[in-house]
Structure formats: C-alpha cells, structure tokens
Design an enzyme around this catalytic site. Structure first.
Site, mmCIF file in Angstrom:
data_model
loop_
_atom_site.group_PDB
_atom_site.id
_atom_site.type_symbol
_atom_site.label_atom_id
_atom_site.label_comp_id
_atom_site.label_asym_id
_atom_site.label_seq_id
_atom_site.Cartn_x
_atom_site.Cartn_y
_atom_site.Cartn_z
ATOM 1 N N GLU A 329 48.769 55.460 1.936
ATOM 2 C CA GLU A 329 49.087 54.066 2.245
ATOM 3 C C GLU A 329 47.837 53.267 2.593
ATOM 4 O OE1 GLU A 329 52.237 54.313 5.215
ATOM 5 O OE2 GLU A 329 53.730 54.517 3.615
ATOM 6 N N ASP A 408 60.663 59.782 3.335
ATOM 7 C CA ASP A 408 60.090 59.047 4.457
ATOM 8 C C ASP A 408 61.166 58.644 5.457
ATOM 9 O OD1 ASP A 408 58.541 57.563 6.111
ATOM 10 O OD2 ASP A 408 58.064 55.975 4.699
ATOM 11 N N GLU A 436 63.209 53.508 12.511
ATOM 12 C CA GLU A 436 62.688 52.607 11.476
ATOM 13 C C GLU A 436 63.714 52.333 10.381
ATOM 14 O OE1 GLU A 436 59.100 54.026 9.709
ATOM 15 O OE2 GLU A 436 59.100 52.500 8.150
HETATM 16 O O1 GCW Z 1 57.425 54.988 6.942
HETATM 17 C C1 GCW Z 1 56.134 54.555 6.906
HETATM 18 C C2 GCW Z 1 56.085 53.392 7.826
HETATM 19 C C3 GCW Z 1 54.684 52.991 8.178
HETATM 20 C C4 GCW Z 1 53.984 54.202 8.768
HETATM 21 C C5 GCW Z 1 54.021 55.319 7.727
HETATM 22 C C6 GCW Z 1 53.434 56.596 8.258
HETATM 23 C C7 GCW Z 1 52.265 54.272 10.422
HETATM 24 O O2 GCW Z 1 56.771 52.329 7.236
HETATM 25 O O3 GCW Z 1 54.747 51.939 9.107
HETATM 26 O O4 GCW Z 1 52.670 53.905 9.137
HETATM 27 O O5 GCW Z 1 55.346 55.607 7.370
HETATM 28 O O6 GCW Z 1 54.202 57.440 8.695
HETATM 29 O O7 GCW Z 1 52.228 56.758 8.252
#
Ligand code: GCW
Length: 735
Positions: A329, A408, A436
C-alpha cells in the site's frame, strides 16, 4: 479534561437494553442507570470498562466470599506486583464493599498472598511443589495452615502475579468459589500484543473513538494517565505488548528528539507489565539517517539500524520490539532494491537480537495495482506467494504477522493459507479489534465468534494438530516464539472504543490470546458481568445481543462470503458495492447475471486452493450452513458436498490427505509457480488491455456460475442481474 463524563452515550445504550428487555434501575432522581446497580448514569462514564468492579448485589453470591481474608500481603515490592496489590484492594472493595488491610509480611491470620513462586514457596510452608508454568503463567492455591487460610497467587515472574490477581478478581465477578483453589494457568503463546495505528499528529488511522491517547501535535502527550489506564486494561486480560504508532509509519519516532518522549509512554506501561513497541519506516536510513540508500544489504544501512536500535534500548531497556509494513500500500520496502522480505526483516532483527527484541514483519503485502481483467489475479494469494517461498530464511526473532484471512479483515474470511505454510518461521495472527469493515464501532458486531472460526481451523499442516491457534503459538512446529496481535483503536472517547459494547472485542481478543479454546459465549458472559454487574436480565440480554450481532452484520454488509459491500475506496462504511470492481485493489466480487464469486480452482481459476492443504475432503465435516455463507469467497472455506462448484474439476486438490501425513508439504510443493499473482508488490502494473487472459469471457462466466451452490437455487442467481463492467460483459451496471 479531555475525557468528559458523559451520559449521552450511556442513555441510548440503556434505552436499547430496555427495548431488548433489560431491567433498568431508575435512581431516586429518575435518572437511568444502565444496570442493576445503584449508580446513576452520571456516575458511570465507561472509563472503567470491564474493570468497574460493580458491587455484587445478589447476597447469595456475595456471601460466598464472606470467608475471604481481610489482609493482603505482597512479598515483592516491584512495580508490577505493587499494581497487583492495588488491584486486589480495589476489586474487593468495589465488588464486596470491603477494604483489605495491606501487610508486608505474613500475618498470623488468614491472608491473600501475592508473590513470585520463589517468594511464596519460602513464606508459605504448606504450599507444596509448584506446577510447571510458562512465563506469565500463574498458580492460584488456597492453603489451610495453622488455623488460617492463605489464598496464594504465585507465578514464575512478576507479570504472572499480576495476571493471577486479575484472574482471582474475575472469579469473584463471575460468582465462582475461591475457598478451595488449586489452579494453574499458562498463556497459549508468549506474544499477546496490540497494535495501535496512531499518528504523531494525534489522529488515528481507522480511529472511531476520538483522538490518540499517546500523541498530539507531533509530540507525545504530556498527560499520559489515559495511556496508563489503557495498560491496566490490557494487563487485566494478559496482553503484554503494545505498539503505539501506525504501521504506515513516521520515521521521526526514531529521532533523538522523540526517544525521551516515547520513553515516557514505556514508563506509563511498565507497572502493568506491558512492553512498548513502535512501527518503523523502512526508508528511515535515508529519511532520517542521512544515507543515500535504505538497501538492507548495504553495510551502512545495517549500521544505521544497529545504532538506532541501540539508542532505543538505552532510552527504554525493556523495549519490546518493532512492527514493519513494507512493500505494501505504497510503503517502501526491500523491493526497491530487488531484495527479499527476509533481507529486510533480518537486517533489523540483527540489530534487535542482542537486546532480546522482536520484529513483527507484516504478511500484509500485496499489489494494489493488479489488473482486474485478468482472471488469474487474486489478492487472496498475495501473502502466501510472498512469504511461503522464504520459509526458513528469517532469523529467530522475526515474527511474520499474518492477517487472519487472505484478503483484509472482511466480515467473513477463511484462515489465511500462509498459516499452514511456514514451518521454519515464527508467526503471529493479526486480528482486527478495530471494526474497520465490521461497523466501525457504530454497529454492534461482536467479533469473537468470527475469530474463533479461524483460530480453531485445522490447516492440516502437521500430524500433531495444526489449528491456526496451535500454529501461531509455535506449538505445531516448535517455534521459539509467536502468538496473537490485535489491531485496536482506543481513543479519548469515554468509552475507549466509541461504543460501550465494542469493548467486548478488546476484552475478547485478550482472553483468546491467553486461552484460544475459550468459548465466545463464556467470553461475552465474563465481559458483561465485569462491565455491568450481576443482574441476570442484563446479562442475558447483552450476551444475546453480542452473540447474534456478527451474523446479522454480515447479512447486510457481506453475505455469501462475497467480501464487503461497503465503499472500499472511501471510508469502508455504508453501501458502495461497485467500488470493489474495476480497480487494482483486488477486493473483486465478480458479480454478474451468471453468479458471484472468484474462480479459485486450480484448473481454471487463480489456484488459491492449491495453496491450502485443508480444502477438499475436510469440507465434509463442517456444519451444513457454512457453504452458503462463504460460497462467493470460494476460498479454502470448506464447501458443502452439494455445492455445485465442481469439486471434481480439481481431483488432486480434493484428495483427502491421509490423517497424520505431511500433506502440507506435499501439497505446497504442488503449488509451484503461480500465474497472474504479483509476488512483487513494488511492480505497479496498471490495468492491462481488455483481453481476458486464460480463456474467453464466455468461459469465464461459465466457470463463475459453477461457484454458486446448487442448493442456493435462485438465491444465488438472484444477485444483481445487471452485469458489472468489471466482468467485461458489456452492459454497465450503472449505465
Ligand atoms: O485494511 C487496510 C486499512 C489500512 C491499513 C492497512 C494495513 C494501516 O484500510 O488503513 O493501514 O489495512 O493493515 O496496513
């Protein structure tokens, strides 16, 4: 005062409980107290969370503790045992209305005795040999001696004394007898940590409960009382480490200006046995070290890490370790120099090793620029593909921190295939307490039942038992360390998590990290009694709400294992089904008039199944309702035999390995190279041409159709009939 008293939050909760049939007790002033105790709403803020120690109102229950000694002796003056002593006084006063007398030495009357095994063994003659205990474990034992009763809390280390004390208080809260105790408990794993995603400016990534309790305006907060209270909550459920900064890390944390600041946080944690950790930015050698490179194989870079970590330990001698998100990311990582994750992890691990520190290297590495047109691409393979091939290349103080599912933190995911694929590498499971994708602490979603589906799942990676809980605890492959990491987002909201009932998830995480075999109901009951007291109706109502909440939340935000239907490009909250399609994030539903779901078979799909030794025959042992819930995911989740996804398409994969065989290795070897998965997250591939590799569009649609189980009938096919453009089938959903 940043943490105002509140009624606004409790009142709706109280009203909700009333609707659900709870007894609400009105004070003389007609204010509503949410539980069957005599406090008013104003007097109860949520700050105390599950450590409220509400008075036990049922005399028949409180009477069980009439014989509890009136004295507490702590045989150790360390800050952690001192905390234990304060806690027992506080808890007994709250629940039983009695104030224990504090003594330094064993009196001639009955007493509660706190101390390490060495100390209690010496002081209490009739104690007998101590049971075998792991570090942090404890022994609760009552000894009748010389006409008095000694209630002993003994442990191999100070932390264990604290955990044993909390366990004793929990027993009282649960109304359990403590007059004839002989109980030894050891934690399931040495690593029981939380990760906070707090930023130095005081904001929190995915924070739904106010601003950071650690940072504000680019500095550590002056007032760290809230951090100290948090450490107490963590300790009460056996959590022994906390990384306070976002994995999307800020390199400034390692600068000399910051070290004394974070040392203050470590100080706030120390009396509760919680070790401080931080997240690192892998580009730090360049970003703050004045070097021209952050190549992990560069000697100057290795020196940078050694110096930085030495300085950390000079400031914080009991520093726990670091967390690293790299090549994911947008975070920089070893791929920038063509190096491996093992190269990256080990250069930092070697700097930590002389100090006993750990590095948690996140398995959450994937390419978020995948070509969505390619049916072979699959984000669910990413962690496995990136790390399985490196098994055995990581140093012993590296822990690969693996999100519980392959995508995720979705509302339902199978266990990540990576759990069963690392035999020579330490692992930890990453569970997200932060809601989340599960309602953001505005919707009720008790996550313990969901976590248990993963923790209890046997990956069939070894004959000796290879549930995910066993694998991450290091038991299956005899790893030196490993365990459980919870991503939490406590903030300055008086309820800590922004919703009073969300705290059951933080509590539940800690309890499972200690004892993964505990049941979801038992944990909900404990949490409810500790939080709200012993009113039967409140208990039944709250526990029932909690236990039903996950399937309900799933049903309207991600049914059939389809993954989230919320807006993945925005806040991950509220409907946004199409946001998942036609982009590189890989959370595709692939839904059209033919069906929904990814083709993950080996023959025609992404071959994820081959990476997961548990699929196939094991499926036949699961409850009949599972397939309906997870069919669209079509991942290693067991599939009902009647499901119409064609098991016979992939006979090698479906062959049930003989029980006890080293099937994991065999099947993993069979995985071989993988078509279409990135494995190289640094390579940013834009959306490719609109051809469909691996077959015609018609063929692809037909294969997806097979993912819909027959018994779903029209339900499966009743998914939006209009075609999503992401499927390449022409008519746009929103056209
Ligand atoms: O699910 C995603 C989240 C991000 C997060 C990432 C991760 C900290 O939307 O906000 O970043 O995972 O776990 O690194």
């Amino acid at each position: 005062m940043p943490f105002p008293r509140f009624c606004a939050r409790w009142l709706p909760l109280a009203a909700g409980l009333a609707l659900a049939g709870a007894t609400l007790v009105a004070s003389p002033a007609s204010r509503v107290a949410p539980i069957g105790v005599t406090e008013t709403a104003e007097a109860q803020t949520g700050d105390a969370a599950w450590l409220r120690y509400a008075p036990i109102v049922d005399r028949a229950v409180s009477g069980r503790y009439d014989g509890l000694p009136a004295v507490v002796v702590s045989l150790d003056s360390s800050p952690v045992v001192e905390s234990a002593r304060q806690e027992i006084v506080r808890g007994v006063r709250g629940m039983l209305g009695r104030t224990l007398r504090i003594e330094r030495e064993l009196p001639s009357e009955s007493a509660i005795v706190l101390g390490t095994l060495a100390a209690v063994g010496k002081a209490v003659k009739g104690l007998g040999p101590a049971p075998a205990l792991e570090p942090d474990g404890y022994w609760l034992k009552t000894v009748a001696e010389g006409g008095r009763t000694l209630v002993v809390v003994g442990a191999p280390n100070e932390r264990g004394v604290l955990y044993g004390t909390f366990a004793l208080l929990r027993k009282i809260a649960m109304g359990e007898a403590v007059s004839t105790l002989d109980e030894a408990e050891s934690p399931a794993a040495p690593v029981r940590w939380v990760n906070e995603w707090d930023n130095l400016d005081g904001s929190i990534e995915r924070g739904y409960a106010g601003r950071s309790i650690f940072f504000e305006g680019g500095r550590v907060l002056e007032d760290l009382r809230r951090a100290q209270d948090y450490a107490r909550l963590l300790a009460s459920v056996g959590i022994n480490g906390c990384a306070i900064s976002n994995v999307n890390a800020d390199a400034r944390l390692l600068t000399p200006e910051f070290l004394p600041q974070i040392a203050r946080v470590a100080e706030a944690f120390r009396p509760w046995g919680v070790r401080l950790a931080i997240s690192l930015d892998f580009s730090s050698p360049k970003a703050i070290g004045g070097l021209t490179t952050f190549d992990p194989l560069d000697p100057g870079v290795a020196r940078f890490w050694r110096d930085a970590i030495d300085a950390l330990y000079r400031a914080i001698p009991d520093f726990g370790g670091v967390v690293l998100k790299a090549d994911s990311e947008g975070r920089l990582g070893p791929a920038a120099y063509g190096r491996t994750h093992a190269d990256a992890a080990n250069v930092i691990a070697r700097a930590l090793e002389p100090h006993g520190g750990l590095i948690f290297y996140r398995g959450f590495v994937y390419d978020h620029h995948m070509d969505w047109r390619d049916p072979k691409n699959d984000r669910a393979r990413a962690a496995y593909d990136n790390f399985q091939k490196l098994d055995g290349h990581f140093d012993d103080n590296v822990v690969i921190q693996i999100k519980h599912g392959p995508i995720d933190f979705q509302v339902r995911e199978p266990a990540s295939p990576l759990f069963g694929a690392l035999e020579k590498t330490n692992e930890a499971i990453e569970l997200q307490i932060t809601q989340e994708y599960t309602g953001q602490q505005r919707h009720l979603c008790y996550l313990v039942p969901m976590w248990k589906t993963v923790l209890d799942f046997d990956m069939a990676a070894a004959a000796s038992g290879s549930s995910v809980a066993d694998l991450v605890s290091g038991r299956t492959f005899h790893r030196p360390t490993g365990g459980f990491v919870g991503v939490s987002n406590v903030g300055r909201d008086a309820t800590w998590l922004g919703h009073p009932l969300a705290m059951a998830n933080l509590y539940g995480f800690g309890r499972l990290a200690w004892a993964p075999a505990l049941g979801a109901r038992r944990i909900a009951e404990e949490w409810t009694r500790l939080t709200f007291g012993d009113d039967r109706k409140v208990l039944d109502t709250v526990v029932d709400l909690q236990l039903r909440s996950w399937p309900v939340y799933e049903s309207y935000t991600g049914p059939l294992g389809a993954g989230t239907l919320t807006d993945i490009l925005g806040p991950h909250f509220g409907p946004g089904i199409e946001s998942s399609e036609r982009n590189g994030w890989g959370q595709w539903h692939r839904a059209d008039h033919d069906g929904i779901g990814m083709d993950r078979t080996s023959a025609t799909g992404t071959r994820l199944h081959r990476a997961v030794p548990v699929a196939g025959g094991r499926a036949l042992r699961v409850p009949r309702d599972l397939p309906r819930r997870s069919v669209a995911l079509h991942a290693p989740r067991p599939v009902h035999p009647r499901a119409a996804f064609r098991q016979d398409r992939d006979p090698a994969h479906l062959r049930q390995p003989p029980r006890g065989s080293r099937s994991g290795g065999r099947l993993r070897r069979a995985v071989g190279g993988t078509a279409g998965t990135s494995g190289r997250p640094d390579v940013r591939r834009g959306p490719g041409p609109s051809r469909v590799p691996g077959g015609s569009r018609r063929g692809l649609a037909r294969r997806r159709l097979q993912l819909v189980p027959a018994h779903l009938g029209d339900r499966g096919r009743a998914w939006p009939r209009r075609t999503l453009p992401g499927t390449g089938r022409g008519r746009a959903h929103d056209a």
